[in-house]
Motif scaffolding. Sequence first.
Motif, mmCIF file in Angstrom:
data_model
loop_
_atom_site.group_PDB
_atom_site.id
_atom_site.type_symbol
_atom_site.label_atom_id
_atom_site.label_comp_id
_atom_site.label_asym_id
_atom_site.label_seq_id
_atom_site.Cartn_x
_atom_site.Cartn_y
_atom_site.Cartn_z
ATOM 1 N N ARG A 44 0.827 -1.215 0.000
ATOM 2 C CA ARG A 44 0.000 0.000 0.000
ATOM 3 C C ARG A 44 0.860 1.264 0.000
ATOM 4 O O ARG A 44 0.738 2.125 0.871
ATOM 5 N N VAL A 45 1.730 1.361 -0.970
ATOM 6 C CA VAL A 45 2.567 2.548 -1.140
ATOM 7 C C VAL A 45 1.990 3.363 -2.291
ATOM 8 O O VAL A 45 1.917 2.896 -3.422
ATOM 9 N N PHE A 46 1.558 4.570 -1.977
ATOM 10 C CA PHE A 46 0.874 5.437 -2.941
ATOM 11 C C PHE A 46 1.886 6.333 -3.648
ATOM 12 O O PHE A 46 2.638 7.055 -2.997
ATOM 13 N N ILE A 47 1.898 6.281 -4.981
ATOM 14 C CA ILE A 47 2.764 7.153 -5.775
ATOM 15 C C ILE A 47 2.001 8.431 -6.075
ATOM 16 O O ILE A 47 0.999 8.421 -6.791
ATOM 17 N N ASP A 48 2.460 9.548 -5.495
ATOM 18 C CA ASP A 48 1.757 10.828 -5.612
ATOM 19 C C ASP A 48 2.730 11.904 -6.083
ATOM 20 O O ASP A 48 3.488 12.466 -5.297
ATOM 21 N N SER A 49 2.677 12.199 -7.368
ATOM 22 C CA SER A 49 3.593 13.206 -7.926
ATOM 23 C C SER A 49 3.231 14.616 -7.487
ATOM 24 O O SER A 49 4.008 15.550 -7.692
ATOM 25 N N ASN A 121 0.161 3.123 3.644
ATOM 26 C CA ASN A 121 1.272 3.134 4.596
ATOM 27 C C ASN A 121 2.297 4.218 4.290
ATOM 28 O O ASN A 121 2.841 4.838 5.206
ATOM 29 N N ILE A 122 2.571 4.426 3.002
ATOM 30 C CA ILE A 122 3.616 5.378 2.598
ATOM 31 C C ILE A 122 3.142 6.147 1.378
ATOM 32 O O ILE A 122 2.433 5.608 0.522
ATOM 33 N N ILE A 123 3.542 7.408 1.305
ATOM 34 C CA ILE A 123 3.358 8.212 0.099
ATOM 35 C C ILE A 123 4.737 8.512 -0.473
ATOM 36 O O ILE A 123 5.590 9.067 0.217
ATOM 37 N N ILE A 124 4.934 8.113 -1.701
ATOM 38 C CA ILE A 124 6.167 8.457 -2.410
ATOM 39 C C ILE A 124 5.890 9.709 -3.228
ATOM 40 O O ILE A 124 5.097 9.684 -4.179
ATOM 41 N N GLY A 125 6.525 10.813 -2.846
ATOM 42 C CA GLY A 125 6.306 12.080 -3.526
ATOM 43 C C GLY A 125 7.420 12.433 -4.495
ATOM 44 O O GLY A 125 8.257 11.598 -4.857
ATOM 45 N N ARG A 126 7.447 13.689 -4.889
ATOM 46 C CA ARG A 126 8.425 14.134 -5.885
ATOM 47 C C ARG A 126 9.872 13.973 -5.439
ATOM 48 O O ARG A 126 10.738 13.631 -6.265
ATOM 49 N N VAL A 135 9.789 7.297 -13.608
ATOM 50 C CA VAL A 135 8.688 7.805 -14.424
ATOM 51 C C VAL A 135 7.469 6.918 -14.173
ATOM 52 O O VAL A 135 7.581 5.689 -14.155
ATOM 53 N N THR A 136 6.310 7.540 -13.970
ATOM 54 C CA THR A 136 5.086 6.778 -13.709
ATOM 55 C C THR A 136 4.099 6.964 -14.846
ATOM 56 O O THR A 136 4.111 7.971 -15.555
#
Length: 319
Positions: A44-49, A121-126, A135-136
Amino acid sequence: MEVEGMRRSETVISFGPEDLKGVNLPHNDALFIQVRVANDDILRVFIDSDSSVNVISKDAFVQMNLQGYHLEAVETAFFGFVGHVVYPEGKIVLPLTLGSQDLKKTVMTSFTVVDSPSSYNIIIGRPAMNELRAVTFTHHQKIKFSVGARVGEVRGDQPSSRKCYVEAVRADQSKTRREKKKSKVEEGEWRIVDKGEVHFIAEGEQEMIEVGPGQQIRVARDLSTSTRVSLINCLKANIHVFAWSQQELTGISPLISELQLNILPGSHPVKQKKRHFGPEKDKVINEQVKELLKAGYIREIQFATWLSNVVLVSKSTGK
């Protein structure tokens, strides 16, 4: 870019039709992946640019039981995280690993620990995305990153993405309901009932109470006299909120419930041949269809593109 006459080589990262293999289409899912942080594999790691920081929830941070790592104080508050101001627990630098086997990449990344309800659980940001040079592409449900002259990739987890979305919507609806439960009644204000206070009454412990002409409601038998009288008076005063037939249910707002069929592009319509179920079952079907037509839930059409036969399921009572 040129630095002192030296040109820095860049690995080409691209997405094509082959990257759609295994993706459930059509979709509007966010990108959720699995990563390795320190010595733990995190789901549950959210990729949020759009996020300017990398965030880890306090619950996940505690469960990781990190030894030898210490939180640094953070004085700046966050605004917009789950809709309100949040004061971080601290900041910590941890190794973040994407990929597996020989196509993986590890960078030291700064995470901000936040104690706030969240479905991930985690947000991966810029910051982490730039460190990984990743690249997503949400449509392809993939994140790609350079590993030397090659390209590593991680596939998104669509079931987790949809589950997190549902949990977030439910949490938002619960918050809205709590805010609306401020209206007063004659004997005081409504209060939020703890889950532990709710219990179910068996059918044998109920009795039928008539609250209007031909309108009956089941209530518990073991109510005290005062509670029983108050309950019946409340039901009679608010009899208009109940639906006593299908015709009174004029419709459900799409904001409450909506069904969407995800059909593969290019699929051919299926038209089943009409089946006969026998006199007894046909009678039941006809009665139900008439009720649905009368209520306006369904309508008749002359030429069906899709056609499926009725499915009857027996109840425990034998009906």
